[in-house]
Design a protein around this motif. Sequence first.
Motif, mmCIF file in Angstrom:
data_model
loop_
_atom_site.group_PDB
_atom_site.id
_atom_site.type_symbol
_atom_site.label_atom_id
_atom_site.label_comp_id
_atom_site.label_asym_id
_atom_site.label_seq_id
_atom_site.Cartn_x
_atom_site.Cartn_y
_atom_site.Cartn_z
ATOM 1 N N PRO A 9 60.371 -42.233 66.897
ATOM 2 C CA PRO A 9 60.827 -42.876 65.686
ATOM 3 C C PRO A 9 60.757 -44.356 65.681
ATOM 4 O O PRO A 9 60.807 -45.143 66.788
ATOM 5 C CB PRO A 9 62.493 -42.640 65.470
ATOM 6 C CG PRO A 9 62.919 -42.361 67.100
ATOM 7 C CD PRO A 9 61.740 -41.667 67.641
ATOM 8 N N ALA A 10 59.943 -44.913 64.802
ATOM 9 C CA ALA A 10 59.595 -46.403 64.525
ATOM 10 C C ALA A 10 60.977 -47.197 64.148
ATOM 11 O O ALA A 10 60.919 -48.560 64.335
ATOM 12 C CB ALA A 10 58.681 -46.621 63.699
ATOM 13 N N ALA A 11 61.725 -46.468 63.808
ATOM 14 C CA ALA A 11 63.246 -47.250 63.370
ATOM 15 C C ALA A 11 64.224 -46.588 64.071
ATOM 16 O O ALA A 11 64.756 -45.736 63.329
ATOM 17 C CB ALA A 11 63.152 -47.206 61.720
ATOM 18 N N VAL A 63 61.512 -35.425 63.963
ATOM 19 C CA VAL A 63 61.713 -36.867 64.312
ATOM 20 C C VAL A 63 61.828 -37.748 62.894
ATOM 21 O O VAL A 63 62.678 -38.368 62.763
ATOM 22 C CB VAL A 63 60.747 -37.475 65.149
ATOM 23 C CG1 VAL A 63 60.878 -39.064 65.231
ATOM 24 C CG2 VAL A 63 60.745 -36.822 66.774
ATOM 25 N N ALA A 64 60.967 -37.301 62.096
ATOM 26 C CA ALA A 64 61.056 -37.753 60.722
ATOM 27 C C ALA A 64 62.323 -37.382 59.962
ATOM 28 O O ALA A 64 62.827 -38.257 58.958
ATOM 29 C CB ALA A 64 59.816 -37.317 59.826
ATOM 30 N N ALA A 65 62.917 -36.279 60.491
ATOM 31 C CA ALA A 65 64.195 -36.044 59.647
ATOM 32 C C ALA A 65 65.436 -37.085 60.210
ATOM 33 O O ALA A 65 66.330 -37.322 59.309
ATOM 34 C CB ALA A 65 64.671 -34.771 60.155
ATOM 35 N N ARG A 66 65.021 -37.811 61.156
ATOM 36 C CA ARG A 66 65.989 -38.759 61.572
ATOM 37 C C ARG A 66 65.463 -40.418 61.426
ATOM 38 O O ARG A 66 66.471 -41.074 61.607
ATOM 39 C CB ARG A 66 66.090 -38.939 63.325
ATOM 40 C CG ARG A 66 66.468 -37.603 63.897
ATOM 41 C CD ARG A 66 66.582 -37.459 65.337
ATOM 42 N NE ARG A 66 67.615 -36.806 65.849
ATOM 43 C CZ ARG A 66 68.711 -37.311 66.209
ATOM 44 N NH1 ARG A 66 69.070 -38.705 65.847
ATOM 45 N NH2 ARG A 66 69.826 -36.817 66.628
ATOM 46 N N SER A 67 64.411 -40.463 61.154
ATOM 47 C CA SER A 67 63.724 -41.955 60.803
ATOM 48 C C SER A 67 62.860 -41.881 59.649
ATOM 49 O O SER A 67 61.940 -40.846 59.591
ATOM 50 C CB SER A 67 62.972 -42.273 62.404
ATOM 51 O OG SER A 67 62.480 -43.465 62.027
ATOM 52 N N PRO A 68 62.644 -43.002 59.011
ATOM 53 C CA PRO A 68 61.803 -42.857 57.766
ATOM 54 C C PRO A 68 60.369 -43.253 58.342
ATOM 55 O O PRO A 68 59.609 -43.382 57.355
ATOM 56 C CB PRO A 68 62.370 -44.283 57.023
ATOM 57 C CG PRO A 68 63.308 -45.020 57.903
ATOM 58 C CD PRO A 68 63.684 -44.144 59.091
ATOM 59 N N ARG A 69 60.252 -43.785 59.482
ATOM 60 C CA ARG A 69 58.943 -44.084 60.174
ATOM 61 C C ARG A 69 58.675 -43.553 61.542
ATOM 62 O O ARG A 69 59.630 -43.565 62.208
ATOM 63 C CB ARG A 69 58.965 -45.387 60.137
ATOM 64 C CG ARG A 69 57.335 -45.898 60.157
ATOM 65 C CD ARG A 69 57.331 -47.502 60.147
ATOM 66 N NE ARG A 69 55.714 -48.099 60.197
ATOM 67 C CZ ARG A 69 55.687 -49.349 60.197
ATOM 68 N NH1 ARG A 69 56.640 -50.130 59.956
ATOM 69 N NH2 ARG A 69 54.357 -49.748 60.256
ATOM 70 N N VAL A 70 57.472 -42.836 61.735
ATOM 71 C CA VAL A 70 57.398 -41.898 62.921
ATOM 72 C C VAL A 70 56.207 -42.764 63.496
ATOM 73 O O VAL A 70 55.051 -42.620 62.873
ATOM 74 C CB VAL A 70 57.295 -40.662 62.866
ATOM 75 C CG1 VAL A 70 56.955 -39.706 64.196
ATOM 76 C CG2 VAL A 70 58.668 -40.190 62.246
#
Length: 103
Positions: A9-11, A63-70
Amino acid sequence: MIVAFSISPAAGDDTGGVSEAVAEAVEVVRNSGLPNETNAMFTNIEGEWDEIMPVIKAAVDVVAARSPRVGLVLKADIRPGYTNQLREKVRRVERHLSDRVGE
Protein backbone atom coordinates in the motif's frame (compact mmCIF):
# COMPACT_ATOMS: atom_id res chain seq x y z
CA MET A 1 7.36 -18.68 -16.11
CA ILE A 2 8.38 -17.22 -12.79
CA VAL A 3 7.22 -13.81 -11.65
CA ALA A 4 8.83 -12.02 -8.75
CA PHE A 5 6.58 -9.28 -7.47
CA SER A 6 6.14 -6.90 -4.59
CA ILE A 7 2.87 -5.26 -3.60
CA SER A 8 2.57 -2.56 -0.99
CA PRO A 9 0.00 0.00 0.00
CA ALA A 10 1.39 3.40 -0.93
CA ALA A 11 -0.68 5.09 1.75
CA GLY A 12 0.02 3.28 5.01
CA ASP A 13 -1.62 3.94 8.33
CA ASP A 14 -0.10 4.29 11.78
CA THR A 15 -1.02 0.80 12.99
CA GLY A 16 1.36 -1.39 10.99
CA GLY A 17 -1.12 -1.72 8.16
CA VAL A 18 1.60 -2.24 5.55
CA SER A 19 2.71 -5.63 6.85
CA GLU A 20 -0.87 -6.68 7.45
CA ALA A 21 -1.86 -5.74 3.89
CA VAL A 22 1.19 -7.55 2.49
CA ALA A 23 0.26 -10.63 4.54
CA GLU A 24 -3.20 -10.62 2.99
CA ALA A 25 -1.66 -10.44 -0.50
CA VAL A 26 0.71 -13.31 0.29
CA GLU A 27 -2.24 -15.35 1.56
CA VAL A 28 -3.93 -14.91 -1.84
CA VAL A 29 -0.80 -16.26 -3.53
CA ARG A 30 -0.43 -19.19 -1.14
CA ASN A 31 -4.07 -20.13 -1.62
CA SER A 32 -3.67 -20.12 -5.42
CA GLY A 33 -2.18 -23.62 -5.51
CA LEU A 34 0.71 -22.42 -7.67
CA PRO A 35 4.32 -22.96 -6.54
CA ASN A 36 5.42 -19.86 -4.63
CA GLU A 37 7.80 -18.52 -2.04
CA THR A 38 8.08 -15.27 -0.15
CA ASN A 39 11.27 -13.58 1.00
CA ALA A 40 12.09 -10.21 2.54
CA MET A 41 11.69 -8.32 -0.74
CA PHE A 42 9.46 -10.27 -3.14
CA THR A 43 7.00 -13.07 -3.57
CA ASN A 44 7.85 -15.48 -6.38
CA ILE A 45 5.18 -17.47 -8.17
CA GLU A 46 5.55 -20.06 -10.92
CA GLY A 47 3.07 -21.11 -13.57
CA GLU A 48 1.65 -20.12 -16.91
CA TRP A 49 0.96 -16.49 -17.79
CA ASP A 50 -2.82 -16.96 -17.64
CA GLU A 51 -2.53 -18.64 -14.23
CA ILE A 52 -0.18 -16.14 -12.60
CA MET A 53 -1.60 -12.80 -13.66
CA PRO A 54 -5.08 -13.32 -12.14
CA VAL A 55 -3.41 -14.27 -8.85
CA ILE A 56 -1.31 -11.12 -8.88
CA LYS A 57 -4.40 -9.05 -9.69
CA ALA A 58 -6.30 -10.66 -6.81
CA ALA A 59 -3.37 -9.91 -4.49
CA VAL A 60 -3.36 -6.28 -5.64
CA ASP A 61 -7.11 -6.11 -5.10
CA VAL A 62 -6.86 -7.15 -1.44
CA VAL A 63 -4.23 -4.47 -0.83
CA ALA A 64 -6.29 -1.90 -2.75
CA ALA A 65 -9.20 -2.65 -0.44
CA ARG A 66 -7.05 -1.22 2.39
CA SER A 67 -5.34 1.63 0.57
CA PRO A 68 -6.38 4.13 -2.10
CA ARG A 69 -2.98 3.70 -3.76
CA VAL A 70 -0.96 0.51 -4.34
CA GLY A 71 2.62 0.03 -5.51
CA LEU A 72 3.41 -3.02 -7.64
CA VAL A 73 6.82 -4.16 -8.90
CA LEU A 74 7.04 -7.13 -11.31
CA LYS A 75 9.96 -9.05 -12.77
CA ALA A 76 9.29 -12.05 -15.00
CA ASP A 77 11.39 -14.92 -16.33
CA ILE A 78 9.39 -16.20 -19.29
CA ARG A 79 10.83 -19.54 -20.39
CA PRO A 80 8.32 -21.84 -22.10
CA GLY A 81 8.77 -25.56 -21.54
CA TYR A 82 10.46 -25.30 -18.15
CA THR A 83 8.84 -26.15 -14.85
CA ASN A 84 9.95 -26.37 -11.22
CA GLN A 85 12.39 -23.53 -11.80
CA LEU A 86 11.76 -21.95 -8.39
CA ARG A 87 13.76 -24.84 -6.97
CA GLU A 88 15.96 -25.81 -9.91
CA LYS A 89 17.53 -22.36 -10.36
CA VAL A 90 18.58 -22.37 -6.72
CA ARG A 91 19.87 -25.96 -6.93
CA ARG A 92 22.09 -25.06 -9.88
CA VAL A 93 23.64 -22.16 -7.98
CA GLU A 94 24.08 -24.26 -4.83
CA ARG A 95 25.77 -26.99 -6.89
CA HIS A 96 28.30 -24.46 -8.21
CA LEU A 97 28.90 -23.19 -4.70
CA SER A 98 29.45 -26.71 -3.33
CA ASP A 99 31.88 -27.41 -6.19
CA ARG A 100 33.96 -24.46 -4.95
CA VAL A 101 34.35 -25.87 -1.44
CA GLY A 102 37.88 -27.10 -1.03
CA GLU A 103 39.30 -25.30 -4.04
